[in-house]
Design an enzyme around this catalytic site. Structure first.
Site, PDB file in Angstrom:
ATOM      1  N   LYS A 108      59.082  24.482  11.795  1.00 57.07           N
ATOM      2  CA  LYS A 108      59.115  25.461  12.436  1.00 57.07           C
ATOM      3  C   LYS A 108      60.801  26.082  13.062  1.00 57.07           C
ATOM      4  CE  LYS A 108      54.244  26.661  13.405  1.00 57.07           C
ATOM      5  NZ  LYS A 108      53.533  27.081  14.858  1.00 57.07           N
ATOM      6  N   GLY A 355      23.400 -26.540  16.976  1.00 53.78           N
ATOM      7  CA  GLY A 355      22.760 -25.627  18.413  1.00 53.78           C
ATOM      8  C   GLY A 355      23.691 -26.118  19.587  1.00 53.78           C
ATOM      9  N   THR A 357      25.277 -23.622  20.593  1.00 50.78           N
ATOM     10  CA  THR A 357      24.812 -21.552  21.525  1.00 50.78           C
ATOM     11  C   THR A 357      23.265 -22.553  22.595  1.00 50.78           C
ATOM     12  OG1 THR A 357      25.254 -20.288  19.731  1.00 50.78           O
ATOM     13  CG2 THR A 357      23.513 -19.170  21.259  1.00 50.78           C
TER      14      THR A 357
END
EC number: 5.6.2.3
Length: 734
Positions: A108, A355, A357
């Site tokens: 445009k 183990g 966690t």
């Protein structure tokens, strides 16, 4: 059509219609160019720091008839310039350079103002309102964007004249402001020091064009840091002097006498520091040297400190926590809890299924009951999210915990404003480089305790150093090595095979009788391997295991390059898994479309997205020149010009996957990856998979990886700094 020595070079000029491919690392590009005097588009192959659609290129080189790709123009020199033609201006405006102008408004504006469009925006911005659809808000946005571009355009023209491409100009402007041209002219090598994405080579090319001699001292001094930065990319904090000097001679192509003189200047200026590692003279970048020194001093101080909680009777606390959690702790875990309750600094390490966690949760549960103030963090967003899920407590990324300042990347939390906690738990510590470890320890108050959790057998950090490994081998702090694989985990072939790899044993590659979680798919030829990989990802895994091929499956490659590297596989997988048409945006050699899986490849503090974060393209707005990416439920907007921050992520490297877990992992392992086949790389890749891991390739390549523990040693002084302070461990246990 081959060029022979002494033949005159051909020239070509035209408009870049499409950037088919662009490699950010070395500038190699494949362009489709509307060339003067040619009816059809021409393929141009060459090197450009950055190249955009709509730019005008001038090239010198020769025509070549490639057996695979047909006729191409191979450019030995490629120069890009802002456009002057209507067509070029439209493409340029629509390329995302100015927010508020996409392809639609570019058309445009050009229709309304023609070749005068740049002048109109600059001198008569009120006239923008003459264009249909441009209201006050959009006009203001274009004017503001253009004002910033005014200075950037001057810098851009200067940089184009000196061989640097477009998109870096924005960063240069933001770094240096209006003084950019003057500062670069005085010392072009500052570009490599200060601007992300500009390396020594680009800065050197600018310097050459500015007339700086190859043997100039400013170049030699910059070259010392360049050589050390090359080492930093391999994880080193410094380099042996007898390796640095020949490397600098090779990189700079100047005599060693000049390098030695430059080194003296740099040592006197304090930019680099000389010291020894294992009795061998080394040169360090000053910042990294001090970071390692500071980590050691900080750990020494913390280790000798008083516990931030009253003495806890482990004999009572352990049965209490077992009752609360309903989990019986193994003997090794009980000892670890006891050590943790009595230690100011400790390390918990071990592979999958041992183990970690359960142990961390037990420690946190006991200390929380004693009203101990806890903070949890991890290096990546994904690792922090997983830590939150496994502990039920909020965990933050280290950057978020330290409150990074988006303007400069510095941390607000430091010695002056430390973290408020009694205990800090750092997960995935194997990923933390010395720069981040130093920042984290500086932000810990003197009274705090810290537990480092991680798997030391995984890949070392992408950044410099190997902080976790050095802390463990120093003997400076109590270390709990968990080795026992628990019964439930032992049923997983992923976990069994990960431990085999870690012990130097070949994983079980035989065809399983029933359904399992670990498979080997043979493919001896790279082309067959690519076909097979795409087929199993698109068809076999989703139908058999009921998973989404894009969201649940992650291909992890040993390297980026090659037909089975992440870059090439991403193109094949995008075609197979997300073959959408429009809207599409092509930027920096990559085509993005809605639904694509992408990865952020650098920290963006403004957007709060970090290196390694994975997201999905949810919208593309060609008019505004913007793409929206959803990262974990949060929509983040990128201007088209910022898309060098993201890459396709159907496939990624194993290095980039650190700290993440995926439901399904597929790892191509071929002898063509030879340079990268190492035990810790394969081990890290296998341990990323939760439900299913598939190795695809050659058994011989798997064997090479498992046997290769060499991995290059990292030149780092942290372990020596730590061992220089003896007796600390014994004092903790007294």
């Amino acid at each position: 059509m081959k060029q022979h020595a002494g033949e005159a070079k051909d020239t070509l000029a035209g408009l870049v219609e499409r950037v088919t491919f662009h490699n950010d690392e070395n500038g190699f590009c494949v362009l489709r160019v509307k060339a003067r005097g040619k009816r059809d588009l021409v393929t141009v192959v060459g090197h450009a720091a950055v190249i955009s659609t709509g730019e005008f290129v001038q090239a010198t080189g020769h025509w070549n008839n490639d057996r695979t790709h047909g006729v191409q123009f191979r450019a030995q020199f490629l120069k890009a310039m802002p456009p002057t033609t209507i067509e070029g201006i439209e493409k340029y405006l629509g390329s995302g350079m100015i927010r508020g102008i996409g392809p639609v408004y570019a058309k445009k504006l050009v229709r309304a103002f023609g070749e005068q469009v740049f002048d109109i925006i600059e001198a008569e911005p009120d006239r923008l309102r003459e264009v249909t659809g441009i209201g006050p808000k959009r006009a203001d946005g274009i004017i503001a964007g253009w004002a910033e571009q005014r200075v950037i355009r001057d810098i851009m023209i200067f940089l184009h004249a000196h061989g640097v491409g477009t998109s870096r100009a924005v960063r240069i402007y933001k770094t240096y402001g209006t003084d950019a041209v003057q500062l670069i002219s005085e010392d072009p090598y500052r570009l490599a020091r200060d601007i992300r994405g500009i390396g020594f080579r680009t800065a050197d090319a600018v310097a050459m064009k500015l007339g700086i001699e190859k043997t100039a001292m400013i170049r030699a001094r910059a070259g010392i840091s360049y050589a050390l930065t090359e080492a930093l990319d391999d994880g080193h904090c410094g380099m042996p002097r007898d390796e640095l000097l020949p490397l600098a001679v090779k990189l700079l192509e100047i005599p060693e006498t000049i390098i030695l003189e430059a080194l003296r200047f740099e040592l006197n200026a304090g930019s680099v520091i000389a010291d020894e590692v294992d009795g061998r003279p080394c040169i360090f970048l000053a910042g990294l040297y001090r970071a390692e020194q500071s980590i050691a001093a900080r750990i020494k101080f913390l280790v000798h400190g008083v516990l931030p909680w009253p003495e806890i009777d482990a004999g009572k606390a352990i049965p209490w926590v077992e009752e609360k959690t309903g989990l019986a702790l193994a003997e090794s875990q009980r000892e670890a809890v006891q050590t943790a309750l009595a230690s100011k600094v400790m390390v918990i390490t071990g592979g999958p299924g041992v183990g970690k966690t359960t142990l961390v949760n037990s420690i946190l549960r006991i200390l929380a009951a004693k009203k101990v103030n806890l903070l949890l963090c991890a290096p990546t967003g994904r690792a922090a999210k997983r830590l939150t899920e496994t502990t039920g407590r909020e965990a933050k990324t280290i950057h978020r915990l330290l409150e990074v300042d988006p303007k400069n990347g510095r941390f607000k939390r430091n010695e002056e404003d430390p973290l408020e906690c009694d205990l800090l738990v750092v997960d995935e510590t194997s990923m933390v480089d010395v720069i981040l470890m130093n920042a984290l320890l500086k932000a810990l108050s003197n009274g705090s305790a810290v537990i480092f959790v991680g798997d030391v057998n995984q890949l070392p950090p992408v950044g410099p150093g190997q902080a976790l490994a050095d802390i463990i081998t120093s003997g400076m702090v109590p270390v709990v090595h968990l080795t026992e694989v628990f019964r439930q985990a032992a049923e997983s072939q992923i976990i069994q095979n990960a431990h085999k790899i870690n012990r130097g044993q070949i994983p079980d590659l035989s065809r399983p009788d029933g359904e399992t979680d670990f498979y080997f798919v043979p493919a001896d030829d790279p082309e067959i391997a690519v076909e097979r990989l795409v087929h199993i990802v698109k068809e076999r895994i989703p139908s058999r295991f009921d998973v989404d091929p894009v969201r649940d499956i992650q291909i992890l490659c040993p390297m980026n390059r090659g037909g089975l590297g992440a870059r090439s596989l991403n193109i094949d997988l995008q075609k197979a898994l997300n073959p959408r048409g429009e809207p599409k945006v092509e930027k920096f050699g990559t085509a993005f479309t809605i639904g694509d899986k992408v990865m952020q490849v650098e920290n963006d503090y403004d957007k709060e997205v970090y290196n390694g974060d994975v997201g999905f393209v949810e919208a593309i707005d060609p008019e505004l020149g913007e793409m929206m990416i959803n990262f974990d439920g949060r929509s983040v907007t990128f201007a088209f010009g910022e898309l060098d921050q993201v890459v396709l992520a159907y496939a990624t490297t194993i290095h980039k996957s650190q700290g993440s877990e995926y439901p399904v992992v597929v790892i191509p392992v071929m002898t063509q990856h030879y340079a990268m086949l190492q035990r810790n790389l394969l081990y890290t890749g296998v341990t990323r998979g939760k439900r299913l891991v598939i190795l695809l390739g050659q058994k011989r390549a798997v064997a090479i990886a498992v046997k290769n523990v060499s991995g290059r040693r990292r030149w780092s002084k942290l372990r020596e700094w730590l061992t220089a302070y003896p007796h600390a461990v014994h004092e903790v246990h007294q």
